[in-house]
Design a protein around this motif. Structure first.
Motif, mmCIF file in Angstrom:
data_model
loop_
_atom_site.group_PDB
_atom_site.id
_atom_site.type_symbol
_atom_site.label_atom_id
_atom_site.label_comp_id
_atom_site.label_asym_id
_atom_site.label_seq_id
_atom_site.Cartn_x
_atom_site.Cartn_y
_atom_site.Cartn_z
ATOM 1 N N GLY A 131 0.745 -1.003 0.354
ATOM 2 C CA GLY A 131 -0.052 0.291 0.079
ATOM 3 C C GLY A 131 0.928 1.409 0.092
ATOM 4 O O GLY A 131 -0.172 2.324 -0.186
ATOM 5 N N GLU A 132 1.916 1.369 -0.263
ATOM 6 C CA GLU A 132 2.428 2.036 -0.087
ATOM 7 C C GLU A 132 3.085 2.503 -1.342
ATOM 8 O O GLU A 132 3.708 1.767 -1.686
ATOM 9 N N VAL A 133 3.628 3.724 -1.697
ATOM 10 C CA VAL A 133 4.301 3.888 -3.026
ATOM 11 C C VAL A 133 5.394 4.788 -3.099
ATOM 12 O O VAL A 133 5.874 5.891 -2.859
ATOM 13 N N ALA A 134 6.647 4.140 -3.868
ATOM 14 C CA ALA A 134 7.839 5.297 -4.013
ATOM 15 C C ALA A 134 7.812 5.531 -5.080
ATOM 16 O O ALA A 134 7.895 4.564 -6.034
ATOM 17 N N MET A 135 8.560 6.692 -5.957
ATOM 18 C CA MET A 135 9.014 7.180 -6.948
ATOM 19 C C MET A 135 10.038 7.740 -6.507
ATOM 20 O O MET A 135 11.026 9.140 -5.877
ATOM 21 N N MET A 136 11.268 7.481 -7.710
ATOM 22 C CA MET A 136 12.740 8.166 -7.772
ATOM 23 C C MET A 136 12.432 8.790 -8.930
ATOM 24 O O MET A 136 12.322 8.293 -9.909
ATOM 25 N N VAL A 137 13.445 9.912 -8.836
ATOM 26 C CA VAL A 137 14.473 10.438 -10.263
ATOM 27 C C VAL A 137 15.828 10.128 -10.174
ATOM 28 O O VAL A 137 16.196 10.742 -9.654
ATOM 29 N N ILE A 138 16.164 9.372 -11.626
ATOM 30 C CA ILE A 138 17.753 9.834 -11.864
ATOM 31 C C ILE A 138 18.239 10.698 -12.586
ATOM 32 O O ILE A 138 17.904 10.231 -13.551
ATOM 33 N N ASP A 139 18.645 11.745 -12.530
ATOM 34 C CA ASP A 139 18.354 12.759 -13.358
ATOM 35 C C ASP A 139 20.581 11.534 -14.116
ATOM 36 O O ASP A 139 21.445 11.537 -13.926
ATOM 37 N N TRP A 140 20.311 12.929 -15.727
ATOM 38 C CA TRP A 140 21.487 12.338 -16.184
ATOM 39 C C TRP A 140 22.873 12.491 -15.191
ATOM 40 O O TRP A 140 24.248 11.837 -15.658
ATOM 41 N N ILE A 145 19.458 11.878 -7.119
ATOM 42 C CA ILE A 145 18.705 11.401 -6.964
ATOM 43 C C ILE A 145 17.607 12.462 -6.137
ATOM 44 O O ILE A 145 17.368 12.901 -5.719
ATOM 45 N N TYR A 146 16.104 12.058 -6.893
ATOM 46 C CA TYR A 146 15.228 13.229 -6.600
ATOM 47 C C TYR A 146 14.719 12.032 -5.965
ATOM 48 O O TYR A 146 13.793 10.822 -6.964
ATOM 49 N N ARG A 147 13.823 11.931 -5.153
ATOM 50 C CA ARG A 147 13.012 10.843 -3.732
ATOM 51 C C ARG A 147 11.221 11.298 -3.799
ATOM 52 O O ARG A 147 11.109 12.105 -3.356
ATOM 53 N N ASN A 148 10.181 11.279 -4.177
ATOM 54 C CA ASN A 148 9.387 11.078 -3.811
ATOM 55 C C ASN A 148 8.346 12.654 -4.171
ATOM 56 O O ASN A 148 8.677 12.949 -5.504
ATOM 57 N N GLU A 149 8.643 13.336 -3.203
ATOM 58 C CA GLU A 149 7.952 14.428 -3.603
ATOM 59 C C GLU A 149 8.968 15.417 -4.318
ATOM 60 O O GLU A 149 8.090 16.181 -5.185
ATOM 61 N N ASN A 150 10.258 15.166 -4.586
ATOM 62 C CA ASN A 150 10.826 15.363 -5.357
ATOM 63 C C ASN A 150 10.639 15.081 -5.984
ATOM 64 O O ASN A 150 11.610 16.287 -7.642
ATOM 65 N N ALA A 151 11.088 13.842 -6.637
ATOM 66 C CA ALA A 151 10.907 13.545 -8.202
ATOM 67 C C ALA A 151 9.519 14.545 -8.443
ATOM 68 O O ALA A 151 9.422 14.116 -9.720
ATOM 69 N N LEU A 152 8.845 14.366 -7.936
ATOM 70 C CA LEU A 152 7.145 14.556 -8.511
ATOM 71 C C LEU A 152 7.826 16.531 -9.244
ATOM 72 O O LEU A 152 7.752 16.635 -9.746
ATOM 73 N N LYS A 153 8.110 16.837 -8.621
ATOM 74 C CA LYS A 153 8.705 18.076 -8.431
ATOM 75 C C LYS A 153 9.715 18.491 -9.759
ATOM 76 O O LYS A 153 9.400 19.624 -10.807
ATOM 77 N N LYS A 154 10.275 17.580 -9.972
ATOM 78 C CA LYS A 154 11.660 17.524 -11.092
ATOM 79 C C LYS A 154 10.713 17.326 -12.576
ATOM 80 O O LYS A 154 10.836 17.909 -13.168
#
Length: 95
Positions: A31-40, A44-53
């Motif tokens: 029931g938990e969701v995690a999101m991560m964006v790895i930039d070039w 690394i941006y996680r969760n809320e910061n990933a969404l903003k990115k």
């Protein structure tokens, strides 16, 4: 969710190999969701910061891109896999 941290090195290597501008990674567990964006550059941006990115990257096409990627990521996640998509930067518009 710290589970995504276990994949960071592997995902960074994949980003370099595929020459994408960034990777979007999602995982759902109990029931938990995690999101991560790895930039070039390896940032690394996680969760809320990933969404903003993502919102900054896709200023003009955020809704369209999310509607395209979420079903794909959902398929991966529903099969108990990490949802991963290589993404590209869009040039900034000259507003």
């Amino acid at each position: 969710m710290e589970v995504l941290a276990d994949y960071e090195d592997e995902l960074k290597a994949s980003l370099d190999k595929d020459a994408d501008d960034a990777l979007l990674c999602m995982l759902a567990d109990d029931g938990e969701v995690a999101m991560m964006v790895i930039d070039w550059d390896g940032s690394i941006y996680r969760n809320e910061n990933a969404l903003k990115k993502l919102q900054a990257m896709w200023r003009q096409s955020f809704d369209t891109n999310v509607q395209t990627l979420v079903p794909i990521l959902s398929d991966h996640i529903s099969q108990k896999n990490l949802g991963v998509a290589g993404i590209k930067w869009l040039p900034a518009s000259s507003d």
